[in-house]
Every structure is written in structure tokens, then in C-alpha cells.
Write a protein that holds these residues in place. Structure first.
Motif, mmCIF file in Angstrom:
data_model
loop_
_atom_site.group_PDB
_atom_site.id
_atom_site.type_symbol
_atom_site.label_atom_id
_atom_site.label_comp_id
_atom_site.label_asym_id
_atom_site.label_seq_id
_atom_site.Cartn_x
_atom_site.Cartn_y
_atom_site.Cartn_z
ATOM 1 N N LEU A 155 -3.483 -3.913 3.892
ATOM 2 C CA LEU A 155 -2.488 -4.830 3.333
ATOM 3 C C LEU A 155 -1.434 -4.125 2.480
ATOM 4 C CD1 LEU A 155 -4.435 -7.991 2.101
ATOM 5 C CD2 LEU A 155 -2.729 -7.854 3.903
ATOM 6 N N ALA A 156 -1.733 -2.921 1.986
ATOM 7 C CA ALA A 156 -0.848 -2.236 1.052
ATOM 8 C C ALA A 156 0.580 -2.048 1.580
ATOM 9 C CB ALA A 156 -1.456 -0.908 0.620
ATOM 10 N N PRO A 157 0.796 -1.546 2.802
ATOM 11 C CA PRO A 157 2.177 -1.382 3.271
ATOM 12 C C PRO A 157 2.938 -2.715 3.341
ATOM 13 C CG PRO A 157 0.685 -0.139 4.663
ATOM 14 C CD PRO A 157 -0.162 -0.993 3.769
ATOM 15 N N LEU A 158 2.272 -3.761 3.802
ATOM 16 C CA LEU A 158 2.915 -5.074 3.890
ATOM 17 C C LEU A 158 3.291 -5.585 2.502
ATOM 18 C CD1 LEU A 158 3.740 -7.655 5.447
ATOM 19 C CD2 LEU A 158 1.390 -8.435 5.098
ATOM 20 N N LEU A 159 2.356 -5.496 1.559
ATOM 21 C CA LEU A 159 2.624 -5.981 0.206
ATOM 22 C C LEU A 159 3.714 -5.166 -0.474
ATOM 23 C CD1 LEU A 159 -1.007 -6.756 -0.935
ATOM 24 C CD2 LEU A 159 0.783 -8.390 -0.306
ATOM 25 N N PHE A 160 3.725 -3.844 -0.240
ATOM 26 C CA PHE A 160 4.781 -3.022 -0.823
ATOM 27 C C PHE A 160 6.138 -3.411 -0.246
ATOM 28 C CE2 PHE A 160 7.483 0.707 -1.264
ATOM 29 C CZ PHE A 160 7.362 0.930 -2.631
ATOM 30 N N ASN A 161 6.187 -3.649 1.054
ATOM 31 C CA ASN A 161 7.455 -4.066 1.674
ATOM 32 C C ASN A 161 7.935 -5.404 1.120
ATOM 33 O OD1 ASN A 161 7.796 -1.776 3.219
ATOM 34 N ND2 ASN A 161 6.747 -2.622 4.986
#
Length: 176
Positions: free
Chosen positions: A39-45
Motif C-alpha cells: 500500500l505504501a506507493p499508492l498512499l505516497f502518491n
């Protein structure tokens, strides 16, 4: 869904362990995303979705961002990229994010062989960014012609090594 995400990223802590086995006290994480989380890349975006527009095109994935600008004039190219770099850095600073200056470089992709020695001079806060003629972006080794020759050569060598290693292993076990 929001409650689920909050639960995943709250009450996290860590300890540092040195090579000689000593440990620090338990420390609580107050920000950031766990590395390796899907989930980290999605949440960062989502977090940086309001990044300001620049004259350069922005290409990003998670915490990697590249600015791309085309122009026939080297001076205009350098001026635009320098200004856009400051715009992005100011935005990151406002959101308590740090630009990794040591990982930030400039490069140029062009076909004109008369310019092979030319280095792009993008300035950031009074300093010229290091020029890297063959940067790696998202795991892909780039070159000035964008023919990916160096990138492909690395993987050919790796696959040959894997084939040789596999053959040696199979031979050791009597498999032909």
C-alpha cells in the motif's frame, strides 16, 4: 477503509541493533510508511497528488520523481529544469519531505554526436546538480540515446551467469 489504513500505520516502533549486538531503546515511529508494504506507493502518491505543475513533465512512482523537459536550446533547458526543481523542492519542504540531494542528478538524452561531451548544468539553491550520463531510474539503466544497451547487457550477463550456475549445479547432481 480509512480506519483500516490508520491501524496499519499507527503504533509502530523500532529498535536499532549494531553489528556488535547492542540495541537502542524502543522508539516510536511518528511518520512514514513501512518499506515493502504494497500500500505504501499508492498512499505516497495520494499524499503528493497536489504537487504543483511545472513546465517539465513529471514522471513519478512512489518516492521517485523525474522531471523531463525538451528544448533545442541548452540554456533554456537548464533554466526551466532549474526553476522546476526549486518548485518541487519547495513543495516537498512544505509537506515535511526531504529531497535526497545525494540521489538527485541531471542527464540529457540527445542524438547530436557533436554534443557528446556537453553536460547539462541544472542549478539547485546555488549549486550545480551532478551530471550523470547513465542514470538508473526505477531499476532501468538509461543512456543518452535511450537504446537501453547497457541495461540489456547487464541482464544478458546475469542470465548467462544463472545459466552457467544452473548447468554446473545440474551436472553436480548427475543431470544432463
Amino acid at each position: 477503509m480509512v480506519r483500516f489504513i490508520v491501524n496499519i500505520f499507527s503504533n509502530r516502533s523500532f529498535k536499532l541493533k549494531t553489528s556488535d549486538g547492542q540495541c537502542s531503546r524502543l522508539r516510536r515511529l511518528r511518520n512514514g510508511l513501512p518499506q515493502g508494504s504494497s500500500l505504501a506507493p499508492l498512499l505516497f502518491n495520494i499524499y503528493i497528488s497536489d504537487i504543483p505543475s511545472t513546465r517539465s513533465c513529471q514522471y513519478g512512482y512512489a518516492n521517485d520523481l523525474a522531471l523531463l523537459h525538451t528544448n533545442k536550446s541548452w540554456e533554456e533547458l537548464e533554466k526551466t529544469l532549474s526553476a522546476d526543481k526549486c518548485t518541487v523542492a519547495d513543495y516537498l519542504s512544505a509537506w515535511k519531505l526531504k529531497l535526497s540531494v545525494t540521489k538527485t542528478t541531471s542527464t540529457a538524452f540527445y542524438l547530436d554526436n557533436k554534443e557528446t561531451k556537453r553536460q547539462l548544468a541544472v542549478n539547485f539553491r546555488g549549486k550545480t546538480l551532478p551530471y550523470n550520463p547513465n542514470p538508473t531510474h526505477l531499476g532501468v539503466k538509461l543512456d543518452r540515446l535511450l537504446n537501453y544497451k547497457q541495461h540489456v547487457e547487464v541482464y544478458v550477463r546475469k542470465s548467462m551467469h544463472a545459466t552457467i550456475s544452473c548447468s554446473a549445479l545440474l551436472a553436480r547432481h548427475g543431470v544432463k
